[in-house]
Design a protein around this motif. Structure first.
Motif, PDB file in Angstrom:
ATOM      1  N   ASP A   1      -0.550 -15.808  -0.683  1.00 16.69           N
ATOM      2  CA  ASP A   1       0.551 -15.974  -1.631  1.00 16.69           C
ATOM      3  C   ASP A   1      -0.003 -15.789  -3.040  1.00 16.69           C
ATOM      4  N   ALA A   2       0.843 -15.970  -4.055  1.00 14.85           N
ATOM      5  CA  ALA A   2       0.433 -15.687  -5.430  1.00 14.85           C
ATOM      6  C   ALA A   2      -0.723 -16.590  -5.872  1.00 14.85           C
ATOM      7  N   ASP A   3      -0.648 -17.885  -5.551  1.00 19.22           N
ATOM      8  CA  ASP A   3      -1.717 -18.796  -5.959  1.00 19.22           C
ATOM      9  C   ASP A   3      -3.031 -18.439  -5.276  1.00 19.22           C
TER      10      ASP A   3
ATOM     11  N   ILE B   1      -9.484  -8.362   5.749  1.00 18.95           N
ATOM     12  CA  ILE B   1      -9.248  -8.896   4.408  1.00 18.95           C
ATOM     13  C   ILE B   1      -7.790  -9.358   4.319  1.00 18.95           C
ATOM     14  N   GLY B   2      -7.520 -10.271   3.389  1.00 23.90           N
ATOM     15  CA  GLY B   2      -6.181 -10.811   3.234  1.00 23.90           C
ATOM     16  C   GLY B   2      -5.263  -9.880   2.472  1.00 23.90           C
ATOM     17  N   LEU B   3      -3.972  -9.918   2.790  1.00 31.70           N
ATOM     18  CA  LEU B   3      -2.976  -9.091   2.112  1.00 31.70           C
ATOM     19  C   LEU B   3      -1.999  -9.983   1.355  1.00 31.70           C
TER      20      LEU B   3
ATOM     21  N   ASN C   1       6.187  -9.474  -6.698  1.00 31.48           N
ATOM     22  CA  ASN C   1       6.344 -10.921  -6.703  1.00 31.48           C
ATOM     23  C   ASN C   1       5.685 -11.540  -7.931  1.00 31.48           C
ATOM     24  N   TRP C   2       4.481 -11.105  -8.232  1.00 29.64           N
ATOM     25  CA  TRP C   2       3.722 -11.662  -9.361  1.00 29.64           C
ATOM     26  C   TRP C   2       4.448 -11.421 -10.678  1.00 29.64           C
ATOM     27  N   SER C   3       4.884 -10.198 -10.913  1.00 34.37           N
ATOM     28  CA  SER C   3       5.471  -9.845 -12.218  1.00 34.37           C
ATOM     29  C   SER C   3       6.855 -10.427 -12.415  1.00 34.37           C
TER      30      SER C   3
END
Length: 287
Positions: free
Chosen positions: A159-161, A263-265, A272-274
């Protein structure tokens, strides 16, 4: 099986006498802008291939989670069963962009519980199939209903965090084009730039001049400096979580990450971030 499959190898598998032993081919051609790709499939596709739509079959509706959030298990399972996917199927996804988009379908199926070796991307996509002189058809495919059960959790999701933390403590790869990473150009999302600490690794760099994926050795040489075996935790993102999946596949194809340690996606990615005004944005080449 390698996560990539050559057109000639796929053609051989599709020619086996027993239909139940043939791969399920998913046509996932998609465009960020311009007309939809479904008419292209209707005009000509691989024999037996079934079209799945990136927006309606392989993602939930866009919203705060991003432009291509993870599909609900029920949505994905319904789409895969309509396409004839069974629990024991070998599934091959293709697009017309050398597999960079089809990699998202490969990743989704792995997330949904398919083991490595049961799902692959057609190397070179639809274009390579045609260039090899292999047959196409405009006849609609009518597969028997599948029985696959979607079991989420087969691939790591950020997720974003978690993406922000990884950019500080590990390696977070930004799979977008360099001008989008630097914030010089942003065609769809609210803000331009990148996640602070992220490293630019354009997904198109996994391809050679011929549009095919690089062989494992040169691909490993290209990626090792960014996220080699000693890099620790690694994640990837892009605009909406689609093309970044190509980096996950590339790491496995290159032998830099075994299938059991992908690896993580960050599926929400920049869309989402912006969308969150509280999230910081870096521009230029600053990390």
């Amino acid at each position: 099986m390698d996560p990539l499959i050559a057109p000639t190898v796929l053609a051989e598998l599709l020619a086996v006498p027993d239909p139940a032993q043939r791969p399920v081919v998913l046509d996932v051609r998609w465009r960020l802008t311009g007309p939809p790709a479904r008419p292209d499939h209707d005009a000509a596709h691989l024999p037996g291939a079934v079209f799945l739509d990136m927006d309606s079959d392989l993602a939930d509706p866009p919203g705060p989670a991003g432009r291509h959030p993870l599909p609900s298990p029920a949505r994905l399972q319904s789409a895969l069963r309509r396409a004839g996917v069974r629990d024991d199927s070998l599934v091959v996804a293709h697009d017309d962009a050398q597999g960079v988009q089809a990699a998202r379908t490969w990743w989704l199926l792995r997330w949904a519980g398919f083991a490595a070796g049961r799902v692959a991307v057609l190397d070179g996509g639809y274009r390579a199939w045609v260039e090899a002189g292999l047959p196409t058809t405009d006849e609609p495919s009518r597969p028997l209903p599948g029985d696959v059960t979607v079991r989420p959790g087969g691939m790591p999701v950020l997720d974003a965090d978690e993406a922000a933390a990884l950019a500080r403590s590990g390696v977070l790869l930004d799979a977008r084009a360099p001008e989008r990473y630097r914030g010089e150009f942003e065609p769809v999302d609210p803000k331009a730039g990148h996640i602070p600490g992220a490293v630019n690794a354009p997904a198109t760099d996994v391809l050679g001049p011929d549009g095919r994926w690089l062989a494992p050795a040169p691909l490993a040489a290209r990626l090792a400096g960014l996220a080699g075996p000693g890099a620790g935790d690694v994640g990837a993102y892009c605009g909406s979580g689609a093309t970044a999946a190509a980096l996950v596949l590339a790491m496995e194809h290159a032998g830099l990450r075994p299938p059991e340690r992908p690896i993580g996606l960050y599926v929400g990615s920049w869309s989402n971030w912006s969308a969150d005004p509280g999230r910081p944005v870096a521009v230029g080449t600053e990390q």
